[in-house]
Design an enzyme around this catalytic site. Structure first.
Site, PDB file in Angstrom:
ATOM      1  N   GLU A   1       0.848  -1.190   0.000  1.00  0.00           N
ATOM      2  CA  GLU A   1       0.000   0.000   0.000  1.00  0.00           C
ATOM      3  C   GLU A   1       0.887   1.244   0.000  1.00  0.00           C
ATOM      4  OE1 GLU A   1      -2.816   0.106   3.243  1.00  0.00           O
ATOM      5  OE2 GLU A   1      -3.657   2.028   2.588  1.00  0.00           O
TER       6      GLU A   1
ATOM      7  N   ASN B   1      -6.659   1.660   2.827  1.00  0.00           N
ATOM      8  CA  ASN B   1      -7.351   2.934   3.017  1.00  0.00           C
ATOM      9  C   ASN B   1      -6.897   3.973   1.997  1.00  0.00           C
ATOM     10  OD1 ASN B   1      -8.540   1.695   5.223  1.00  0.00           O
ATOM     11  ND2 ASN B   1      -7.167   2.607   6.728  1.00  0.00           N
TER      12      ASN B   1
ATOM     13  N   ASN C   1     -12.155  -0.543  -0.777  1.00  0.00           N
ATOM     14  CA  ASN C   1     -11.513  -1.123   0.395  1.00  0.00           C
ATOM     15  C   ASN C   1     -12.276  -0.755   1.658  1.00  0.00           C
ATOM     16  OD1 ASN C   1      -9.036  -2.243   1.899  1.00  0.00           O
ATOM     17  ND2 ASN C   1      -9.185  -0.175   2.745  1.00  0.00           N
ATOM     18  N   GLU C   2     -12.589  -1.738   2.480  1.00  0.00           N
ATOM     19  CA  GLU C   2     -13.177  -1.525   3.820  1.00  0.00           C
ATOM     20  C   GLU C   2     -14.201  -0.392   3.828  1.00  0.00           C
ATOM     21  OE1 GLU C   2     -10.072  -1.175   6.799  1.00  0.00           O
ATOM     22  OE2 GLU C   2      -9.585  -3.289   6.612  1.00  0.00           O
TER      23      GLU C   2
ATOM     24  N   TYR D   1      -6.964  -8.653  11.860  1.00  0.00           N
ATOM     25  CA  TYR D   1      -5.670  -8.454  12.502  1.00  0.00           C
ATOM     26  C   TYR D   1      -5.782  -8.927  13.942  1.00  0.00           C
ATOM     27  CZ  TYR D   1      -4.581  -5.529   8.463  1.00  0.00           C
ATOM     28  OH  TYR D   1      -4.359  -5.075   7.187  1.00  0.00           O
TER      29      TYR D   1
ATOM     30  N   GLU E   1      -6.533  -9.051   3.678  1.00  0.00           N
ATOM     31  CA  GLU E   1      -5.686  -8.440   4.712  1.00  0.00           C
ATOM     32  C   GLU E   1      -5.737  -9.332   5.942  1.00  0.00           C
ATOM     33  OE1 GLU E   1      -6.130  -4.284   5.701  1.00  0.00           O
ATOM     34  OE2 GLU E   1      -6.589  -3.766   3.612  1.00  0.00           O
TER      35      GLU E   1
ATOM     36  N   GLN F   1       1.388  -6.440   5.678  1.00  0.00           N
ATOM     37  CA  GLN F   1       1.693  -6.130   4.302  1.00  0.00           C
ATOM     38  C   GLN F   1       3.041  -6.758   3.946  1.00  0.00           C
ATOM     39  OE1 GLN F   1       1.017  -1.986   3.363  1.00  0.00           O
ATOM     40  NE2 GLN F   1      -1.005  -1.970   4.314  1.00  0.00           N
TER      41      GLN F   1
HETATM   42  O1  LIG Z   1     -10.302  -2.429  13.127  1.00  0.00           O
HETATM   43  N1  LIG Z   1      -9.795  -1.334  12.841  1.00  0.00           N
HETATM   44  O2  LIG Z   1      -9.852  -0.372  13.652  1.00  0.00           O
HETATM   45  C1  LIG Z   1      -9.152  -1.147  11.602  1.00  0.00           C
HETATM   46  C2  LIG Z   1      -8.651   0.107  11.292  1.00  0.00           C
HETATM   47  C3  LIG Z   1      -8.001   0.297  10.070  1.00  0.00           C
HETATM   48  C4  LIG Z   1      -7.877  -0.737   9.213  1.00  0.00           C
HETATM   49  O3  LIG Z   1      -7.257  -0.467   8.024  1.00  0.00           O
HETATM   50  C5  LIG Z   1      -6.842  -1.473   7.140  1.00  0.00           C
HETATM   51  O4  LIG Z   1      -5.542  -1.862   7.498  1.00  0.00           O
HETATM   52  C6  LIG Z   1      -4.649  -0.985   6.879  1.00  0.00           C
HETATM   53  C7  LIG Z   1      -3.245  -1.537   6.992  1.00  0.00           C
HETATM   54  O5  LIG Z   1      -3.065  -2.743   6.306  1.00  0.00           O
HETATM   55  C8  LIG Z   1      -5.251  -0.885   5.500  1.00  0.00           C
HETATM   56  O6  LIG Z   1      -4.888   0.292   4.817  1.00  0.00           O
HETATM   57  C9  LIG Z   1      -6.715  -0.881   5.754  1.00  0.00           C
HETATM   58  O7  LIG Z   1      -7.414  -1.540   4.736  1.00  0.00           O
HETATM   59  C10 LIG Z   1      -8.371  -1.977   9.522  1.00  0.00           C
HETATM   60  C11 LIG Z   1      -9.027  -2.198  10.732  1.00  0.00           C
END
Ligand SMILES: O=[N+]([O-])c1ccc(O[C@@H]2O[C@@H](CO)[C@H](O)[C@H]2O)cc1
Length: 509
Positions: free
Chosen positions: A27, A72, A172-173, A244, A292, A351
């Site tokens: 990214e 993002n 994305n998201e 995550y 992701e 990443q």
């Molecule tokens: O759960 N959250 O608060 C949260 C916040 C941001 C988030 O961003 C995602 O993770 C970022 C880093 O890989 C990517 O640019 C985006 O798609 C993914 C999850």
């Protein structure tokens, strides 16, 4: 009496292991691109300004596919600003990470890097601040034949052959309130359907990924999947999942069980997608692009996007440093992904470089492997062919975050030539004995690698990563684990809090 029993049978098959399962993600964020994959003037850089040392580690990691340009970042990206003569490109204020994007690397530079390195590109279009026309134009720019506006622009920029990008993310998201141009499920579903329709009219051979939830904890989870798929079911191939995991408040037990949390998340998204399909009486199955996933100390170390100052020149953002414990969890998350090979053909470790990444660099300096590099590279190397439906009987333990979870998890793959890959996690804090039962085939284990957890605070830099690798990553002696009989069974010992990969042969008799 063994603590757990793993049963393998060559006819118990779950699904083909798609090579795209070993994808990653670059990214425009922090130092992923600038001083990550790209650093003109670095001693290892090629004539295009891309770091050879990073590209070599990317190959060693076994990455099959790379998602780009966000994340993002994509949700306020103007791709046209980053094509054509570099000298004429203007810097752009990226609102997602509050960073000045110099636009020195854009679509052509990335796609040509991917081509040179033999990785499949996965592109995302901006459905935050832009829409149907910009998305269709980008597909035409990448995949169109000569004779139309955007394809001719690519040709004018020096690239005659279409790139033939197959995999496309519809934004994305878009469920995340942090997303620039965030939408509710109906707004997004309608836009994704129209953008996807136009993109497929440009190139009917592309595959589309519609945004699922940003995590299982999102308040709209479930409803989001159902609504979005109600607009896009017949159009898209995949729905995205993002997750995550991190250790919070010293709760190792919950953290080590992240693979179970991922497992339940996948089951729930599959159930949501299948419910939409059932209502439509559709024979089509939507599969998952888990584009992701990783360990990310989001809750405990990340200040949040809106608290970032406006920065330029590739700032250090979310450069998590990993431990042996993190690497064990990454290995276990791969076990989960392999165990869903029938419904998860695409995944991306988020990443690739510097940003929550298995590969780190210093500007003008070294590139090195984080501890998480090892389980990923080893799984990508040893998991081939078909994922088996492995039966694991293990005791359970209680966790604060995920309730009751198994102490031992396992996945196995078998190639057409009978090559076996076996991946086993021991989440408990004591050594366990596992009874390895193989039915209908003779089994020989020929190679083993093990990652064990540590208790040390991880420190940035190649020296610390090398120290963790020395202490935690080792060869396993497999000479005692050779069994030649048809219905044999043998015992393997698993170190406390460890992830182990075995290679072997699985001969049907
Ligand atoms: O759960 N959250 O608060 C949260 C916040 C941001 C988030 O961003 C995602 O993770 C970022 C880093 O890989 C990517 O640019 C985006 O798609 C993914 C999850």
């Amino acid at each position: 009496m063994a603590d757990a029993r793993i049963t393998l049978h060559p006819d118990f098959r779950r699904g083909t292991v798609d090579r795209r399962l070993f994808g990653s993600f670059v990214e425009h964020l922090g130092r992923a691109v600038y001083t990550g994959i790209y650093e003109p003037g670095h001693e290892s850089s090629d004539e295009h300004g891309f770091r050879r040392d990073v590209a070599d580690l990317t190959r060693e990691l076994g990455v099959s596919m790379v998602r780009y340009p966000g994340g993002n970042f994509v949700s306020n990206y103007v791709w046209e600003d980053a094509v054509g003569p570099v000298g004429q490109r203007k810097p752009f204020l990226d609102l997602a990470w509050r960073t000045v994007e110099p636009n020195l690397v854009g679509t052509d530079e990335f796609l040509q890097w991917a081509e040179r390195e033999g990785v499949e590109p996965m592109m995302a279009v901006n459905l935050g601040t832009r829409g149907v026309a910009a998305a269709a134009a980008l597909v035409e720019y990448c995949n169109g034949e000569a004779g139309t506006r955007w394809a001719d622009l690519r040709i004018a920029h020096g690239r005659t052959e279409p790139y033939g990008v197959r995999l496309w993310c519809l934004g994305n998201e878009m469920d995340g309130p942090w997303q620039i141009g965030h939408k509710d499920a109906h707004e997004y579903g309608k836009l994704a359907a129209e953008a996807g329709k136009a993109m497929k009219l440009v190139d009917p051979s592309i595959s589309l990924v519609v945004c699922g939830s940003s995590s299982m904890q999102m308040p709209t989870f479930g409803d989001w999947e159902r609504t979005v798929l109600s607009y896009t079911y017949d159009l898209v191939d995949h729905i995205s999942m993002h997750a995550y995991y991190e250790e919070v408040g010293g709760d190792r037990g919950s953290f080590l069980a992240s693979g179970t949390a991922m497992d339940r998340f996948i089951d729930r998204v599959v159930a949501s997608a299948d419910a939409v399909g059932a209502e439509r009486r559709s024979d089509k199955k939507i599969t998952i692009s888990f584009d992701e996933w990783n360990v990310w100390y989001l809750e405990t170390r990340f200040p949040g996007e809106t608290n970032l100052p406006i920065q330029r020149d590739a700032p250090r953002i979310i450069e998590d440093v990993y431990s042996g414990l993190d690497a064990v969890v990454v290995g276990d998350l791969l076990v989960t992904l392999l165990n869903h090979a029938d419904r998860v053909p695409v995944a991306a470790l988020a990443q690739l470089v510097n940003v929550i990444a298995p590969i780190m660099t210093e500007p003008g300096g070294e590139a090195w492997r984080q501890p998480t590099f090892h389980p990923f590279a080893t799984t990508a190397r040893l998991a081939h062919g078909t994922a088996l439906d492995v039966r694991v009987d293990a005791t359970a333990y209680d966790t604060a975050r995920h309730g009751s979870v198994p102490t031992v998890t396992a996945a196995a793959t078998v190639g057409d030539d009978g090559t076996l890959g076996l991946f086993v996690t021991n989440r408990s804090d004591r050594e366990v004995e596992v009874d390895l039962a193989h039915v209908g085939a003779a089994l020989e284990l020929t190679e083993g690698w093990r990652m064990v957890a540590d208790h040390e605070q991880a420190v940035h830099g190649p020296e610390h990563a090398a120290k963790v690798a020395d202490a935690c990553w080792s060869v396993v002696d497999t000479s005692a684990v050779v069994v030649g009989t048809v219905t044999g069974s043998t015992t393997v010992r698993l170190a406390p809090e460890s992830w182990t990969a075995f290679a072997g042969t699985f001969a049907r008799v």
